[in-house]
Design a protein around this motif. Structure first.
Motif, PDB file in Angstrom:
ATOM      1  N   TRP A  13       0.844  -1.198   0.000  1.00 40.23           N
ATOM      2  CA  TRP A  13       0.000   0.000   0.000  1.00 40.23           C
ATOM      3  C   TRP A  13       0.878   1.246   0.000  1.00 40.23           C
ATOM      4  O   TRP A  13       0.605   2.205  -0.719  1.00 40.23           O
ATOM      5  CB  TRP A  13      -0.917  -0.022   1.219  1.00 40.23           C
ATOM      6  N   GLY A  14       1.928   1.253   0.801  1.00 40.43           N
ATOM      7  CA  GLY A  14       2.815   2.411   0.892  1.00 40.43           C
ATOM      8  C   GLY A  14       3.488   2.758  -0.416  1.00 40.43           C
ATOM      9  O   GLY A  14       3.832   3.910  -0.677  1.00 40.43           O
ATOM     10  N   VAL A  15       3.660   1.787  -1.275  1.00 39.04           N
ATOM     11  CA  VAL A  15       4.266   2.028  -2.584  1.00 39.04           C
ATOM     12  C   VAL A  15       3.243   2.578  -3.569  1.00 39.04           C
ATOM     13  O   VAL A  15       3.564   3.387  -4.419  1.00 39.04           O
ATOM     14  CB  VAL A  15       4.882   0.714  -3.132  1.00 39.04           C
ATOM     15  N   TRP A  16       1.986   2.186  -3.440  1.00 40.65           N
ATOM     16  CA  TRP A  16       0.985   2.488  -4.470  1.00 40.65           C
ATOM     17  C   TRP A  16      -0.102   3.482  -4.088  1.00 40.65           C
ATOM     18  O   TRP A  16      -0.831   3.956  -4.955  1.00 40.65           O
ATOM     19  CB  TRP A  16       0.312   1.184  -4.914  1.00 40.65           C
ATOM     20  N   TYR A  17      -0.253   3.833  -2.810  1.00 40.80           N
ATOM     21  CA  TYR A  17      -1.424   4.595  -2.387  1.00 40.80           C
ATOM     22  C   TYR A  17      -1.603   5.924  -3.114  1.00 40.80           C
ATOM     23  O   TYR A  17      -2.714   6.370  -3.343  1.00 40.80           O
ATOM     24  CB  TYR A  17      -1.432   4.825  -0.870  1.00 40.80           C
ATOM     25  N   ASP A  18      -0.533   6.563  -3.501  1.00 41.67           N
ATOM     26  CA  ASP A  18      -0.654   7.880  -4.139  1.00 41.67           C
ATOM     27  C   ASP A  18      -0.395   7.833  -5.641  1.00 41.67           C
ATOM     28  O   ASP A  18      -0.127   8.844  -6.266  1.00 41.67           O
ATOM     29  CB  ASP A  18       0.289   8.881  -3.470  1.00 41.67           C
ATOM     30  N   SER A  19      -0.526   6.664  -6.234  1.00 44.27           N
ATOM     31  CA  SER A  19      -0.175   6.485  -7.647  1.00 44.27           C
ATOM     32  C   SER A  19      -1.336   6.693  -8.606  1.00 44.27           C
ATOM     33  O   SER A  19      -1.134   6.732  -9.811  1.00 44.27           O
ATOM     34  CB  SER A  19       0.376   5.070  -7.862  1.00 44.27           C
ATOM     35  N   GLY A  20      -2.540   6.774  -8.088  1.00 40.12           N
ATOM     36  CA  GLY A  20      -3.691   6.808  -8.972  1.00 40.12           C
ATOM     37  C   GLY A  20      -4.071   5.425  -9.473  1.00 40.12           C
ATOM     38  O   GLY A  20      -4.975   5.280 -10.284  1.00 40.12           O
ATOM     39  N   ARG A  21      -3.391   4.395  -8.982  1.00 43.08           N
ATOM     40  CA  ARG A  21      -3.626   3.015  -9.416  1.00 43.08           C
ATOM     41  C   ARG A  21      -4.182   2.127  -8.307  1.00 43.08           C
ATOM     42  O   ARG A  21      -4.251   0.920  -8.476  1.00 43.08           O
ATOM     43  CB  ARG A  21      -2.302   2.374  -9.849  1.00 43.08           C
ATOM     44  N   ALA A  22      -4.538   2.688  -7.164  1.00 40.13           N
ATOM     45  CA  ALA A  22      -4.847   1.850  -6.006  1.00 40.13           C
ATOM     46  C   ALA A  22      -6.328   1.801  -5.673  1.00 40.13           C
ATOM     47  O   ALA A  22      -7.071   2.754  -5.898  1.00 40.13           O
ATOM     48  CB  ALA A  22      -4.075   2.358  -4.786  1.00 40.13           C
ATOM     49  N   VAL A  23      -6.722   0.679  -5.117  1.00 38.02           N
ATOM     50  CA  VAL A  23      -8.010   0.477  -4.458  1.00 38.02           C
ATOM     51  C   VAL A  23      -7.655  -0.190  -3.138  1.00 38.02           C
ATOM     52  O   VAL A  23      -6.846  -1.112  -3.105  1.00 38.02           O
ATOM     53  CB  VAL A  23      -8.932  -0.449  -5.282  1.00 38.02           C
ATOM     54  N   VAL A  75       3.279   3.507 -17.692  1.00 33.65           N
ATOM     55  CA  VAL A  75       2.562   4.772 -17.502  1.00 33.65           C
ATOM     56  C   VAL A  75       1.184   4.453 -16.927  1.00 33.65           C
ATOM     57  O   VAL A  75       0.418   3.712 -17.541  1.00 33.65           O
ATOM     58  CB  VAL A  75       2.412   5.538 -18.838  1.00 33.65           C
ATOM     59  N   PRO A  76       0.858   5.002 -15.743  1.00 33.08           N
ATOM     60  CA  PRO A  76      -0.478   4.730 -15.185  1.00 33.08           C
ATOM     61  C   PRO A  76      -1.568   5.131 -16.168  1.00 33.08           C
ATOM     62  O   PRO A  76      -1.452   6.130 -16.882  1.00 33.08           O
ATOM     63  CB  PRO A  76      -0.515   5.612 -13.933  1.00 33.08           C
TER      64      PRO A  76
END
Length: 148
Positions: A13-23, A75-76
């Motif tokens: 979660w810490g790697v992805w939470y601010d990526s625009g790719r997370a749920v 690229v997200p």
């Protein structure tokens, strides 16, 4: 805790939470979720309480998706679909260059549903003439996009 609750998920979660790719998916009774829930709310990440709901939220976010290959896949999707990125990428491709890799450095959801998100992307580009690949930073924020 009396059992192992899967704290490795906190690292992911810490790697992805601010990526625009997370749920974020977690049952209401999940332990030690306050921090994760705080950042989900702060970054507008969908929070679901069952695996089925989380999968549904992820599929809704992807929508129809977009067929991509090579470095394009890094690229997200939310950045890939943005007009500013596509305009930059069209110029890159018309010059015979290839996108080798990308890393999202910063992402902020659009304030309005129809607005563009703000993002900072670091990309590696292979020139069409076979020269050494180079690193570029792309910023799209406050209605403007630029190459740094």
């Amino acid at each position: 805790m009396n059992r192992l609750p899967g704290l490795v998920s906190n690292i992911k979660w810490g790697v992805w939470y601010d990526s625009g790719r997370a749920v974020l998916g977690a049952p209401p009774e999940a332990e030690r979720m306050a921090c994760l829930l705080h950042f989900a709310e702060a970054f507008g990440v969908p929070v679901e309480h069952t695996l089925q709901e989380a999968a549904g939220a992820a599929l809704r976010a992807v929508g129809r998706g977009s067929r991509r290959t090579g470095g394009e896949r890094a690229v997200p999707l939310v950045v890939w679909r943005s007009e500013r990125f596509q305009r930059w990428y069209a110029t890159l491709r018309s010059a015979g260059c290839r996108l080798l890799d990308a890393r999202l450095e910063w992402y902020e959801q659009a304030a309005a549903p129809a607005g563009d998100p703000a993002w900072l992307l670091t990309v590696m580009v292979a020139p069409g003439d076979g020269a050494v690949p180079s690193v570029h930073r792309l910023l799209s924020a406050q209605g403007q996009g630029m190459l740094m």
